[in-house]
Design an enzyme around this catalytic site. Sequence first.
Site, PDB file in Angstrom:
ATOM      1  N   GLU A  17     -21.473  16.548 -46.168  1.00 60.74           N
ATOM      2  CA  GLU A  17     -20.016  16.534 -45.518  1.00 60.74           C
ATOM      3  C   GLU A  17     -19.084  17.454 -46.315  1.00 60.74           C
ATOM      4  OE1 GLU A  17     -20.161  12.543 -42.775  1.00 60.74           O
ATOM      5  OE2 GLU A  17     -19.141  12.364 -44.598  1.00 60.74           O
ATOM      6  N   VAL A  18     -19.446  18.550 -46.355  1.00 60.82           N
ATOM      7  CA  VAL A  18     -18.380  19.403 -47.402  1.00 60.82           C
ATOM      8  C   VAL A  18     -17.532  19.965 -46.205  1.00 60.82           C
ATOM      9  CG1 VAL A  18     -18.195  21.454 -48.874  1.00 60.82           C
ATOM     10  CG2 VAL A  18     -20.309  20.010 -48.999  1.00 60.82           C
TER      11      VAL A  18
END
EC number: 3.2.1.52
Lengths: 564, 564
Positions: free
Chosen positions: A357-358
């Site tokens: 989840e960047v």
Amino acid sequence: MKLKFIFLILFFIIGNSIGIKISKEINKIKLNDISIDGEILLNKSSDSSSSQSSKIINIWPMPKKVLNGDITVYISPHFQFTTNLTKSTTLKKAMDRYYKLIFTEDSKSHSGISILNEIKILVKSEDETLQIGFDESYEIYIDDSGDDGGKIIAETVYGAIRGLETLYQMIGFDYQREYYQIKHCPWIIQDSPRYPHRGVMLDTSRHFYSVDVLKEFIEALAYNKFNVFHWHAVDSQSFPLTSTTFPKITKGSWSSQEIYSTRDIKEIIQHAKEYGIRVELEIDMPGHAYSWGIGYPSVLPANFSHSIQCQQPCPTECNIPLDVSSKESYVIAMGLLEEFNGASMFNESFFHIGGDEVAYSCWNNSLRIVDWMKRENISSFQDAAIFFEIKAIEQLIQLGKTPVMWEDAYLLFGSSGITEKLPEEVVVQIYHDPLLALNTTRDGYKTLQSPYWPYYLDNPSVDWEKVYEFEPSNGIHEKRLRLLLGGETCMWSELVDASNLFAKVFPRAFATAERLWFSIENSNSTTFAKPRLERFRCFLLERGIGAAPLNSTSPDDPNSCYSS
Amino acid sequence: MKLKFIFLILFFIIGNSIGIKISKEINKIKLNDISIDGEILLNKSSDSSSSQSSKIINIWPMPKKVLNGDITVYISPHFQFTTNLTKSTTLKKAMDRYYKLIFTEDSKSHSGISILNEIKILVKSEDETLQIGFDESYEIYIDDSGDDGGKIIAETVYGAIRGLETLYQMIGFDYQREYYQIKHCPWIIQDSPRYPHRGVMLDTSRHFYSVDVLKEFIEALAYNKFNVFHWHAVDSQSFPLTSTTFPKITKGSWSSQEIYSTRDIKEIIQHAKEYGIRVELEIDMPGHAYSWGIGYPSVLPANFSHSIQCQQPCPTECNIPLDVSSKESYVIAMGLLEEFNGASMFNESFFHIGGDEVAYSCWNNSLRIVDWMKRENISSFQDAAIFFEIKAIEQLIQLGKTPVMWEDAYLLFGSSGITEKLPEEVVVQIYHDPLLALNTTRDGYKTLQSPYWPYYLDNPSVDWEKVYEFEPSNGIHEKRLRLLLGGETCMWSELVDASNLFAKVFPRAFATAERLWFSIENSNSTTFAKPRLERFRCFLLERGIGAAPLNSTSPDDPNSCYSS
């Protein structure tokens, strides 16, 4: 042939062949071979998965092979554990521990026959290294006469610890007559796990847990025969790990009380080792890194409002990533990897670097990052993430470690326009669709299953049956099954802290524990599991672990812990 | 006018006018009247609901009126509680209890001014009767100099106990300097509850709770200023209450260990009394009665298969009703009412007889019932239920008690074709649509609100905000508001036992506690509540009550209990 005679021979062989696999001998025993006065004594001769015994075998997780009978053996008040491996402190502690856990009542001498005075714990190897695939197999033999005592035979001390846990579950106390006893003797158990990696992930960032609670958590894992504590130690919400290299990093902790000192960390690793639990640390990067920036603001991208509440404008969730254009991000990230993988720190080979989840939107808001990308000829945020992640992976490999990453890394490197390949050393942990394992194993990656449905325990609508019914190997080609290392059930701590941790994790993680330990082939598997699971919950309650009731309604019958 | 002078006068008045309502005196204090060196000292002069103080008043539930300042008063290591009511064991025990709860650390003498040596607890009435509407009002005065000590003034010992709980929440410990202290002095608190009936229902049939757990539960209720423990003691799944009249009734318990003896029951009632908690017993009838029939099979309708698992064919749920055609049903039901309402048993006037979910299908399968109805000229199952319920209601009234029943009774008596009226003495407890209260109050019935949404705590999707936002009086005509006695939040125990009870009930029941104690008029009410609620959770954790985290995500800031 008389049973006793067979056992005398058998125990003679066992006693003189420590470490020699005696499966062949055991397998010679057939149901029809063993009888006394015409009655069949052993009620199970096949794999425990495929037969529904008339007697409940109250062992969780179910051992691979179990044979047992109908005789009760009484345990002498002078009972003791002995071992050939007298030099091992780990084993000595485990023997002392289980002695105290088992014998909590004053007991009387039984005047009759079938008295058990001793259980010998015979361990072949002195190697106590805890790494993926360490040997946890064990065998238990309890004679029906008691005369020759009992034996736990294992390759390693950790196998012996697993055997002691099984033994704990076999020994009962008769409150009327005040005897300790083992029912359904003789017993022959041959056991080893299905998967080498069986873990529970706990997030200590969203809420802090004291060292004592983590130690108790580790104990509960060992009672379940889990072997991995995946410590999701840090996240955007707090950074509770002390770093000697970067002392300001704990400015990102909830408070000055909610920090794990270096001594705490070592204490947790050592405690886990004594229970046969690998501690796999996770330092999630480059995403979920807001807390890093409290002490070191230069590691965060520009253009979000600093707010302790973590409600920055750029991402929808509080998962501000590191600024991958900032030199300090690399200095700190690589430095932390070096420090926590130091000789006296996490000696487990697996090290988790997240990669999930960047939030690219945070980078998009930052001129510094966009300019850097232009200078470095990086054309997409995906490439920018890869640029960072490759550095972290290489750092770990250089440190002799195996990087573990969430599935995002696998998907990122495989996405369109990306030519860079995810290094083959990386272990991929799946947390969405479990069928992604078909792809990861096809591409040769070692894989762990943690699909949020049903392995994320923060979802209140997942019940233990759903967890139990989930088969992690589904769909994976037989030839690639060796790449599936196992799985982990995950406890994210937004709504959980010490007040409700154990009741949230258990009984649902019980189900994972058995599924990963034992090959469940029974189509009516939850029916097979339920009575044992109810009993196992009592075994945890007795040791102060507050596992919640497992019933989907009220209990089915008076098989509460009181009536055991 | 100097503050000190005002307080001297004030305390003189208070000290010499125990029991005289001093509100008039207090109300003379206006924000602009009281100042030292030009600074406004009291930061709240209005009802606490309508103002958002810059300082958080960490008291839960919020008192009706609070005025406080900016001075810290230090508590002497020789501090003591004193009282005028020296004869009251209840008060003596409460003072000892709170002394121990508050002073857990070794503290130092403070050399400065503002030292508090004593708090006087002045109680007007010696009457310790616990009935609906008993007086729980109290006032607290803490001078900013400490010289004159502090005072808790109350009509009854129970008001004093509520005041002590408030005081507990006001006293803090400075860990650096090792002083106990009260910040934000002077304090003037005038408090009394909004509703006379504020309860939590606990079901001890689906799972058994030990006496110790019930006692701790009662303590937790008192910390919340609840005043009713509604004990849903029996149900179809088990009958754990010992009856001396019908000794076989506990054959319907889960096991011989899971029974409340007569002594246990008296101990629970006595314990609750010492905390100012009424114990309202529920023996649900004629529905949910399967467990009665284990010891006395003749009370159950014919034609269902006896099965300990409670999976009979007639109803879809396990709620086999009593056979209302069986003479034994009346003998046992009326006998139990007489026994449990005996002089040395439940002396609380409210007694709950359930009346919910009578499964007529079970009666329909029984020829005995159908024949009896023909003989008695009873034309419907509804009439058959009424026939029984009227007998139970009359029995209670004859015993001098107030019957409480679930809404089903109100709806049954009011349904088409039924001319019989529900006796006006019955208190109706609503558990579906809260707007039914418009009808029950219109028809003159005293009413309790327990709508399953959001007051049933077995629903995991109800969060504390939903509970907090629910206003029990909504829609009820102002003239009929006096008929709304309050409400209860309910913990059904299918999935709950001692392992997770406290984390399931709290923090959600905290929200009910404040809503029923305090008139919340703030439109942004959960924002008003949250910081105090977080702190209140710590106050419970400190006393060993494992209330779960209240956050809907992770904590907002480092306001954990550690950093307090």
